[in-house]
Design an enzyme around this catalytic site. Structure first.
Site, mmCIF file in Angstrom:
data_model
loop_
_atom_site.group_PDB
_atom_site.id
_atom_site.type_symbol
_atom_site.label_atom_id
_atom_site.label_comp_id
_atom_site.label_asym_id
_atom_site.label_seq_id
_atom_site.Cartn_x
_atom_site.Cartn_y
_atom_site.Cartn_z
ATOM 1 N N ASP A 183 0.833 -1.209 0.000
ATOM 2 C CA ASP A 183 0.000 0.000 0.000
ATOM 3 C C ASP A 183 0.867 1.258 0.000
ATOM 4 O O ASP A 183 0.594 2.221 0.726
ATOM 5 C CB ASP A 183 -0.945 -0.011 1.205
ATOM 6 C CG ASP A 183 -2.118 0.950 1.043
ATOM 7 O OD1 ASP A 183 -2.446 1.322 -0.107
ATOM 8 O OD2 ASP A 183 -2.718 1.328 2.070
ATOM 9 N N ASN A 198 0.978 7.271 2.676
ATOM 10 C CA ASN A 198 1.722 6.360 3.546
ATOM 11 C C ASN A 198 3.227 6.620 3.537
ATOM 12 O O ASN A 198 3.989 5.834 4.085
ATOM 13 C CB ASN A 198 1.426 4.910 3.168
ATOM 14 C CG ASN A 198 -0.001 4.530 3.493
ATOM 15 O OD1 ASN A 198 -0.649 5.173 4.303
ATOM 16 N ND2 ASN A 198 -0.495 3.496 2.847
ATOM 17 N N ASP A 232 2.091 3.052 7.864
ATOM 18 C CA ASP A 232 0.849 2.301 7.670
ATOM 19 C C ASP A 232 1.107 0.920 7.085
ATOM 20 O O ASP A 232 0.905 0.678 5.903
ATOM 21 C CB ASP A 232 -0.140 3.074 6.807
ATOM 22 C CG ASP A 232 -1.508 2.397 6.764
ATOM 23 O OD1 ASP A 232 -1.675 1.311 7.356
ATOM 24 O OD2 ASP A 232 -2.412 2.947 6.123
ATOM 25 N N GLY A 240 -0.604 -1.652 7.637
ATOM 26 C CA GLY A 240 -1.833 -2.389 7.875
ATOM 27 C C GLY A 240 -2.116 -3.504 6.878
ATOM 28 O O GLY A 240 -2.771 -4.488 7.204
#
Length: 198
Positions: free
Chosen positions: A105, A110, A123, A125
């Site tokens: 991502d 980010n 990030d 995630g």
């Protein structure tokens, strides 16, 4: 601290307070998205939403102004700043990939910038093992198209490099042809180094 680890946002703690998950990381000043949005606003002669008029101090820790018109004649980051950011982000990606982790991502939101001007990948995630066949792809504007085809397996590290390329070569960074060539050469070098380490 290993080389490259300093280009990943530090994680400190996580906890759940129903119904929310809280994640504590190091505090960064802004994201690359914030920088690009502010520069676009400055180029148009107005501050970004919720922002004061930009000062003459640049976002990357340099005292020379890079707000407004870039060296390539449009909005975006100065060429040297793009190369500095790219070098930091490649170190961060290389660190993740050498530990068997893919981000999946990478995008301007980010890419975080510390108060001292260090570019970091944040990030994680969607991060997962680089050898998995089960993953969630990130933002469709920055994802490698082949990740959308679930029928074939992929080298996920190359997808991260592709996303970084889109992040840094996008219209918003306003790279001139020399910077773009340098960026492509650096990305090819990274791919070569990654293939040699396998």
């Amino acid at each position: 601290v290993e080389m490259g680890a300093s280009h990943i946002v530090k994680y400190f703690n996580a906890w759940v307070e129903e119904p929310h998950l809280y994640i504590q990381t190091e505090l960064c000043k802004q994201s690359l998205r914030d920088v690009l949005d502010n520069k676009a606003a400055a180029f148009c002669g107005r501050p970004a939403a919720g922002q004061q008029q930009p000062s003459s101090r640049s976002f990357g820790g340099s005292s020379s102004s890079s707000i407004g018109k870039s060296a390539s004649g449009g909005r975006g980051m100065e060429g040297r700043e793009v190369v500095r950011a790219l070098r930091s982000l490649l170190k961060g990606l290389s660190y993740l990939h050498s530990h068997g982790i893919v981000h999946l991502d990478i995008k301007p939101e980010n890419v975080l910038i510390t108060h001292s001007g260090v570019y970091k990948i944040g990030d994680l995630g969607l991060a997962t093992s680089s050898d998995t066949n089960s993953y969630t792809e990130g933002d469709g504007r920055y994802v490698a198209a082949e990740l959308l085809d679930e029928e074939i397996s992929h080298d996920l590290t190359k997808a991260d490099v592709f996303s970084l390329s889109l992040t840094m070569c996008g219209e918003e960074t306003a790279l001139d042809s020399v910077c773009l060539l340098l960026l492509l050469l650096l990305l090819l070098l990274l791919l070569l180094l990654l293939s040699l380490s396998v």
